[in-house]
Scaffold this motif. Structure first.
Motif, PDB file in Angstrom:
ATOM      1  N   VAL A 270       0.837  -1.195   0.000  1.00 31.57           N
ATOM      2  CA  VAL A 270       0.000   0.000   0.000  1.00 31.57           C
ATOM      3  C   VAL A 270       0.875   1.249   0.000  1.00 31.57           C
ATOM      4  N   ILE A 271       0.487   2.226  -0.842  1.00 32.90           N
ATOM      5  CA  ILE A 271       1.171   3.516  -0.953  1.00 32.90           C
ATOM      6  C   ILE A 271       0.183   4.608  -0.568  1.00 32.90           C
ATOM      7  N   ASP A 272       0.626   5.579   0.252  1.00 27.97           N
ATOM      8  CA  ASP A 272      -0.302   6.644   0.647  1.00 27.97           C
ATOM      9  C   ASP A 272      -0.371   7.739  -0.423  1.00 27.97           C
ATOM     10  N   GLU A 273      -1.153   8.795  -0.157  1.00 31.22           N
ATOM     11  CA  GLU A 273      -1.410   9.822  -1.167  1.00 31.22           C
ATOM     12  C   GLU A 273      -0.178  10.645  -1.513  1.00 31.22           C
ATOM     13  N   HIS A 274       0.848  10.605  -0.668  1.00 33.43           N
ATOM     14  CA  HIS A 274       2.099  11.306  -0.952  1.00 33.43           C
ATOM     15  C   HIS A 274       3.083  10.441  -1.744  1.00 33.43           C
ATOM     16  N   GLY A 275       2.717   9.192  -1.974  1.00 34.79           N
ATOM     17  CA  GLY A 275       3.625   8.276  -2.644  1.00 34.79           C
ATOM     18  C   GLY A 275       4.538   7.529  -1.690  1.00 34.79           C
ATOM     19  N   ASP A 276       4.258   7.618  -0.405  1.00 30.11           N
ATOM     20  CA  ASP A 276       5.082   6.933   0.597  1.00 30.11           C
ATOM     21  C   ASP A 276       4.503   5.566   0.936  1.00 30.11           C
ATOM     22  N   PRO A 277       5.357   4.542   1.050  1.00 30.39           N
ATOM     23  CA  PRO A 277       4.852   3.215   1.411  1.00 30.39           C
ATOM     24  C   PRO A 277       4.299   3.184   2.832  1.00 30.39           C
ATOM     25  N   VAL A 278       3.215   2.459   2.998  1.00 29.49           N
ATOM     26  CA  VAL A 278       2.674   2.153   4.326  1.00 29.49           C
ATOM     27  C   VAL A 278       3.178   0.758   4.680  1.00 29.49           C
ATOM     28  N   SER A 279       3.836   0.622   5.799  1.00 28.40           N
ATOM     29  CA  SER A 279       4.491  -0.652   6.111  1.00 28.40           C
ATOM     30  C   SER A 279       3.472  -1.783   6.247  1.00 28.40           C
ATOM     31  N   PRO A 280       3.849  -2.988   5.836  1.00 26.43           N
ATOM     32  CA  PRO A 280       2.950  -4.133   6.041  1.00 26.43           C
ATOM     33  C   PRO A 280       2.571  -4.337   7.507  1.00 26.43           C
ATOM     34  N   SER A 281       3.450  -3.960   8.418  1.00 24.39           N
ATOM     35  CA  SER A 281       3.086  -4.050   9.838  1.00 24.39           C
ATOM     36  C   SER A 281       1.944  -3.099  10.168  1.00 24.39           C
ATOM     37  N   ALA A 282       1.975  -1.895   9.588  1.00 27.29           N
ATOM     38  CA  ALA A 282       0.882  -0.953   9.813  1.00 27.29           C
ATOM     39  C   ALA A 282      -0.418  -1.485   9.236  1.00 27.29           C
ATOM     40  N   MET A 339      -2.899 -20.176  12.601  1.00 28.10           N
ATOM     41  CA  MET A 339      -4.243 -19.653  12.339  1.00 28.10           C
ATOM     42  C   MET A 339      -5.294 -20.720  12.640  1.00 28.10           C
ATOM     43  N   ALA A 340      -5.080 -21.910  12.091  1.00 32.44           N
ATOM     44  CA  ALA A 340      -6.062 -22.982  12.274  1.00 32.44           C
ATOM     45  C   ALA A 340      -6.094 -23.465  13.714  1.00 32.44           C
ATOM     46  N   GLN A 341      -4.909 -23.632  14.315  1.00 35.48           N
ATOM     47  CA  GLN A 341      -4.833 -24.164  15.671  1.00 35.48           C
ATOM     48  C   GLN A 341      -5.517 -23.232  16.671  1.00 35.48           C
ATOM     49  N   ASN A 342      -5.410 -21.922  16.449  1.00 36.44           N
ATOM     50  CA  ASN A 342      -5.969 -20.936  17.384  1.00 36.44           C
ATOM     51  C   ASN A 342      -7.307 -20.384  16.940  1.00 36.44           C
ATOM     52  N   ASP A 343      -7.836 -20.875  15.815  1.00 35.35           N
ATOM     53  CA  ASP A 343      -9.066 -20.328  15.238  1.00 35.35           C
ATOM     54  C   ASP A 343      -8.956 -18.813  15.155  1.00 35.35           C
ATOM     55  N   ALA A 344      -7.788 -18.345  14.679  1.00 31.62           N
ATOM     56  CA  ALA A 344      -7.514 -16.913  14.640  1.00 31.62           C
ATOM     57  C   ALA A 344      -8.334 -16.231  13.553  1.00 31.62           C
ATOM     58  N   VAL A 345      -8.783 -15.030  13.853  1.00 30.72           N
ATOM     59  CA  VAL A 345      -9.596 -14.302  12.886  1.00 30.72           C
ATOM     60  C   VAL A 345      -8.743 -13.688  11.789  1.00 30.72           C
ATOM     61  N   PHE A 346      -7.446 -13.423  12.098  1.00 28.76           N
ATOM     62  CA  PHE A 346      -6.582 -12.714  11.152  1.00 28.76           C
ATOM     63  C   PHE A 346      -5.131 -13.009  11.470  1.00 28.76           C
ATOM     64  N   GLY A 347      -4.297 -12.900  10.447  1.00 29.92           N
ATOM     65  CA  GLY A 347      -2.859 -13.029  10.628  1.00 29.92           C
ATOM     66  C   GLY A 347      -2.130 -12.155   9.630  1.00 29.92           C
ATOM     67  N   GLY A 348      -0.967 -11.620  10.017  1.00 25.99           N
ATOM     68  CA  GLY A 348      -0.208 -10.760   9.118  1.00 25.99           C
ATOM     69  C   GLY A 348       1.281 -11.012   9.211  1.00 25.99           C
ATOM     70  N   GLU A 349       1.971 -10.768   8.102  1.00 23.90           N
ATOM     71  CA  GLU A 349       3.422 -10.900   8.047  1.00 23.90           C
ATOM     72  C   GLU A 349       4.045  -9.613   7.543  1.00 23.90           C
ATOM     73  N   HIS A 350       5.314  -9.422   7.872  1.00 23.07           N
ATOM     74  CA  HIS A 350       6.050  -8.244   7.420  1.00 23.07           C
ATOM     75  C   HIS A 350       6.231  -8.233   5.909  1.00 23.07           C
ATOM     76  N   GLN A 389      -0.858   6.473  13.028  1.00 17.77           N
ATOM     77  CA  GLN A 389      -0.993   5.853  14.344  1.00 17.77           C
ATOM     78  C   GLN A 389      -0.476   4.415  14.370  1.00 17.77           C
ATOM     79  N   PHE A 390      -0.336   3.816  13.184  1.00 12.67           N
ATOM     80  CA  PHE A 390       0.118   2.426  13.105  1.00 12.67           C
ATOM     81  C   PHE A 390       1.612   2.312  12.780  1.00 12.67           C
ATOM     82  N   GLN A 391       2.316   3.464  12.707  1.00 17.59           N
ATOM     83  CA  GLN A 391       3.746   3.457  12.380  1.00 17.59           C
ATOM     84  C   GLN A 391       4.523   4.349  13.348  1.00 17.59           C
ATOM     85  N   PRO A 392       4.426   4.077  14.667  1.00 13.28           N
ATOM     86  CA  PRO A 392       5.060   4.983  15.629  1.00 13.28           C
ATOM     87  C   PRO A 392       6.553   4.728  15.824  1.00 13.28           C
TER      88      PRO A 392
END
Length: 487
Positions: A270-282, A339-350, A389-392
């Protein structure tokens, strides 16, 4: 009949820990694909079949795909397995087919690798992964036996059928049922498909290409032409140079954001309106909070998975929102298992893989993109403000060092940061490589140092509460790693 193991063709360079990937035709060709298809039938498909066995197969835009798919399907049919060929698809499109039909699947793709490569991602019914510990090693060995001898064939009357189908519209409808974009404010979105499968799926899901109603999205297409030779840039948005065209286009078109997909469109950047990348962690934190809120509203206690390279902001924000977070090793097979073992609703990687319980615990870049569009379009602020707020914290990104002696380089880091630290506030674990954390002390920082499975490389990731501390830790660790002149 198979040949003795001593005569087995060695496929270890082609069939790796999580998937099949190699050069065409030197490593992967129709003969090899047919043998793998037959072995997949014998190891995975037939033992789990409760009715007439059936497998769904798809391919990305690489020129070698159709011929390899036909050979693979013939190997399946020779073992008595029916085959549904759905043609062009993204990897998450294949996962949707496997999950919705309840049958095993095979996706022919080499993801972001250059044009001369191809590969296969295999899954069990319900899009459950097939990796080295869940059948892929046995598939490799049996395929090697079949190549040394021949593929045993069932009688003609039991031979599997091969038919063609199209599930693109169903895939698009399913994703739209998970995230409603119909009521968001109008957004202008530049999408860089990199000549990969995003150029096939984006018009169907975000546009009207599959016959679905129009959304309040103005899509500016970039490299939507399917071309497995990747004439514009590699379809690997993890590399900064492959994002430059998208960044420029977002600014040029005064767009609200940009989306970049890799070759098989299972990852999204994802790229923001300024052309800056938004980190996958965010993005992990943003999407994770949306899924946590939905779980809690339904009266459930949410669990979210993240790998150990993900920013500290992910567990910080998600725990504060009432979620349980589970930290795991890097790699989709580990994430999917947790994900399956914990019935997790979501998961993310860098690395910009995002996993959803509602999507068969599998990864889908498009669904993550839709969550970002919903979050952005559901409030008035620009993406840069929303993502702030997601990239402090300050992160180094992954830095690779080629070293002559991996063990010795790692030992120098252990000596400096672990052995000499005594009983201080440093926490150490070896879940995946070496992680050293000073987050509970001041100044706050952590780093992870992991060895490559295939090369003499050490991979370093550093994060700190501010830029100066991150740079100091990064430079100090790199100096130890590269002490003998490596780099």
């Amino acid at each position: 009949m198979t040949s003795p193991a001593a005569d087995r063709v060695d496929l270890t360079a082609l069939i790796k820990a999580y998937d099949v990937r190699g050069l065409v035709p030197a490593e992967l060709n129709p003969s090899v694909a047919r043998a793998i298809g037959a072995a997949f039938a014998d190891v995975v498909v037939l033992p789990e079949a409760t009715a007439r066995p059936r497998v769904v197969v798809a391919n990305d835009m690489r020129p070698s795909g159709p011929e390899l798919v036909a050979a693979f399907a013939d190997g399946l049919a020779a073992r008595g397995v029916d085959v549904l060929l759905i043609g062009l698809a993204s990897t998450d499109g294949l996962y949707f087919a496997s999950g919705s039909l309840g049958i095993p699947g095979a996706m022919f793709t080499a993801s972001h690798n250059p044009a001369q490569y191809n590969g296969i991602k295999l899954c069990r019914a319900g899009a459950r992964p097939v990796g080295q510990d869940s059948g892929l090693t046995t598939v490799r060995e049996l395929a090697g036996d079949y190549l040394a001898g021949s593929v045993p064939e069932v009688e003609a009357a039991q031979r599997g059928s091969v038919e063609e189908g199209d599930l693109l519209a169903e895939y698009a409808s399913f994703l739209r049922s998970l995230v409603d974009l119909s009521g968001i404010r109008p957004l202008k979105v530049v999408v860089d498909a990199g000549n990969g499968m995003g150029g096939f799926t984006a018009p169907a899901v975000l546009g009207t290409g599959a016959g679905l109603p129009e959304l309040p999205l103005d899509i500016v297409p970039l490299y939507f032409e399917l071309d497995g030779t990747f004439p514009n840039h590699e379809a690997n948005p993890l590399e900064p140079e492959n994002l430059r065209d998208l960044q420029a286009a977002v600014v040029e078109h005064d767009a609200d954001l940009g989306l970049a997909f890799d070759g098989d469109a299972d990852r999204c950047f994802v790229i923001d309106e300024h052309g800056d990348p938004v980190s996958p962690s965010a993005i992990t934190a943003l999407v994770g909070l949306r899924e946590v809120e939905r779980e809690r509203a339904a009266g459930r206690t949410p669990t979210v998975i993240h790998n150990l390279i993900t920013s500290q902001v992910v567990p910080d924000l998600l725990k504060a929102a009432g979620a349980t977070t589970v930290r795991t090793r890097v790699g989709h097979s580990f994430i999917k298992a947790e994900m399956a073992q914990n019935d997790a609703v979501f998961g993310g990687e860098h690395s910009a893989h995002y996993y959803f319980r509602d999507f068969f615990f599998a990864d889908t870049g498009m669904l993550a993109a839709m969550h970002v569009l919903a979050a952005l379009g559901g409030q008035p602020h620009p993406l840069s403000a929303l993502a702030e707020q997601f990239q402090p914290y300050s992160a180094s990104g992954e830095i690779n060092s080629r070293v002559a002696d991996v063990a010795a380089a790692r030992a120098r880091v252990v000596e400096a940061y672990v052995t000499q630290q005594g009983a201080g506030p440093v926490q150490v674990d070896e879940l995946d490589g070496l992680t050293v954390s000073h987050w509970d002390g001041q100044p706050q920082w952590w780093f992870n140092l992991r060895a490559s499975n295939t090369e003499p490389l050490l991979r370093l990731n550093v994060e700190a509460a501010d830029e100066d501390i991150m740079e100091k830790v990064r430079d100090d660790v790199l100096a130890l790693v590269r002490q003998d002149g490596e780099g």
